[in-house]
Design an enzyme around this catalytic site. Sequence first.
Site, PDB file in Angstrom:
ATOM      1  CB  SER A   1      -0.939  -0.070   1.154  1.00 55.48           C
ATOM      2  OG  SER A   1      -2.460  -0.580   0.984  1.00 55.48           O
TER       3      SER A   1
ATOM      4  CE  LYS B   1      -3.633   1.290  -0.900  1.00 60.46           C
ATOM      5  NZ  LYS B   1      -4.565   0.725   0.155  1.00 60.46           N
TER       6      LYS B   1
ATOM      7  CE1 TYR C   1      -4.531  -1.020  -5.111  1.00 63.28           C
ATOM      8  CE2 TYR C   1      -4.257  -2.807  -5.194  1.00 63.28           C
ATOM      9  CZ  TYR C   1      -4.677  -1.994  -4.181  1.00 63.28           C
ATOM     10  OH  TYR C   1      -4.157  -2.061  -3.046  1.00 63.28           O
TER      11      TYR C   1
ATOM     12  CE1 TYR D   1      -4.174   0.175   5.227  1.00 63.72           C
ATOM     13  CE2 TYR D   1      -2.677  -0.426   7.227  1.00 63.72           C
ATOM     14  CZ  TYR D   1      -2.245  -0.405   5.624  1.00 63.72           C
ATOM     15  OH  TYR D   1      -1.565  -1.279   4.332  1.00 63.72           O
TER      16      TYR D   1
ATOM     17  CB  VAL E   1      -0.221  -5.871   3.581  1.00 67.56           C
ATOM     18  CG1 VAL E   1      -1.799  -5.743   4.747  1.00 67.56           C
ATOM     19  CG2 VAL E   1      -0.345  -6.445   2.410  1.00 67.56           C
TER      20      VAL E   1
HETATM   21  N1  GLU Z   1      -1.987  -5.416  -2.542  1.00 65.64           N
HETATM   22  C1  GLU Z   1      -2.588  -5.553  -0.629  1.00 65.64           C
HETATM   23  C2  GLU Z   1      -4.361  -5.542  -1.244  1.00 65.64           C
HETATM   24  O1  GLU Z   1      -4.811  -4.452  -2.140  1.00 65.64           O
HETATM   25  C3  GLU Z   1      -2.025  -3.499  -0.334  1.00 65.64           C
HETATM   26  C4  GLU Z   1      -2.654  -3.199   1.079  1.00 65.64           C
HETATM   27  C5  GLU Z   1      -2.534  -2.791   1.506  1.00 65.64           C
HETATM   28  O2  GLU Z   1      -0.853  -3.322   1.596  1.00 65.64           O
HETATM   29  O3  GLU Z   1      -2.951  -2.370   3.138  1.00 65.64           O
HETATM   30  O4  GLU Z   1      -4.643  -6.316  -0.432  1.00 65.64           O
END
Ligand code: GLU
Length: 405
Positions: free
Chosen positions: A63, A66, A186, A238, A256
């Site tokens: 993430s 992002k 993504y 989060y 994650v």
């Molecule tokens: N590739 C992960 C997902 O889409 C990233 C989630 C994350 O790092 O919070 O579930």
Amino acid sequence: MHTPVPDHLLDVLDQCSLDDGEVAGYIPELARVDPAQLAVALCTLDGTVHSAGDAEARFTIQSISKPFVYALALAEHGTAAVLEHVGVEPSGNAFNEISLDPLGRPRNPMINIGAITTTSLASIDPDQRWQRIHSGLSAFAGRELEVDESVYRSELEISSRNMSLAYMVKAHDRLEGDPDRVVADYVRQCALVVDVRDLAVMAMTLANQGRNPITGEEVVPAAICRQVLSVMMTCGMYDAAGDWMSNVGFPAKSGVSGCIMGALPGQVGIGVFSPRLDRFGNSVRGVRVCERLSADMGLHLMQAPEAASHVLHSLGDTPETDKDGDGVRQMQLQGSLHFAASEAALRELARIPEDDTIIEIDLDRVTAINSVGKRMLREGVRRLRLDGHEVRVLDGQQHLGGQDQ
Ligand code: GLU
């Protein structure tokens, strides 16, 4: 002498080696990782990188991709157009929830539904999208990043939830292009491989108004970094964004795989990695390390700078007089001139009576001045002159750009 900063980083890691938390298991490849790994890196404004612990450990960015893809989307379409597709409000929901606002937009670009939407906006031409994401994130890191193909495939196989998020946004007409291809891009961006040094440099690029501190490349304009850092501050951790703001206090994003990236504007970029996650999905030891760094190094954004009250170094009449016998009043300013410091300086200037005194404003002890400070000081000089004063600005370091002397 060796700089004590890396030693301090080692101390921090020693004090933060907790064993609680679980590695992310929902992406099969991530579950295989060694949970004991722990690493931290700091990157400074001049591109110096200090690191400690398992700094060679490589992991997928997940993430933390992002905010960078959000930056690329903003650069491609402009802020107003991106805001029509995805909002900037904290969601209060888990990262993979269907979280749409009443207008049908994903609430923010840091949760999956919003991030998938911004991936769709990374390039106007869908055939160029992956290339742009890859080269854009590599430019933030200052080196060409690679994809971990096995993590990519492993996550793509369990992507039905992310697919459903993409189709939901498509149904609300906020996602550009084909949802399946967007989700593939993504998932691929999440599988880019980095280490903590890369994260620290990428963070410092955001904290340095978009200029990579090592390559010197301007990756995105400064205004985009402000937007990205703001969204990281409110939505980057989060559901724990409020705790993070009060305990750590700098913009951050976690992933994650157990990574956290922090960016304190104008000062430092931070990368931390340790795979075990807390119930919010943030690295347990990573959060602890950031709390310690923030406390030890005074990195909390709400920790007020001290400069404002000390802007006046001295104020007084000099023995000098001009040929008409008019005295010279000298004001020496010091420190950093932002809004609050300049306001205090202008208040001092406003006390000077409308007479024939010559005013000398000495800026040689001023260490920095921002655009607001410049504007305010120039306006003060203009008004003193309108009052009939001769004003001399001693500005050897050209803080005001040499226009007012
Ligand atoms: N590739 C992960 C997902 O889409 C990233 C989630 C994350 O790092 O919070 O579930």
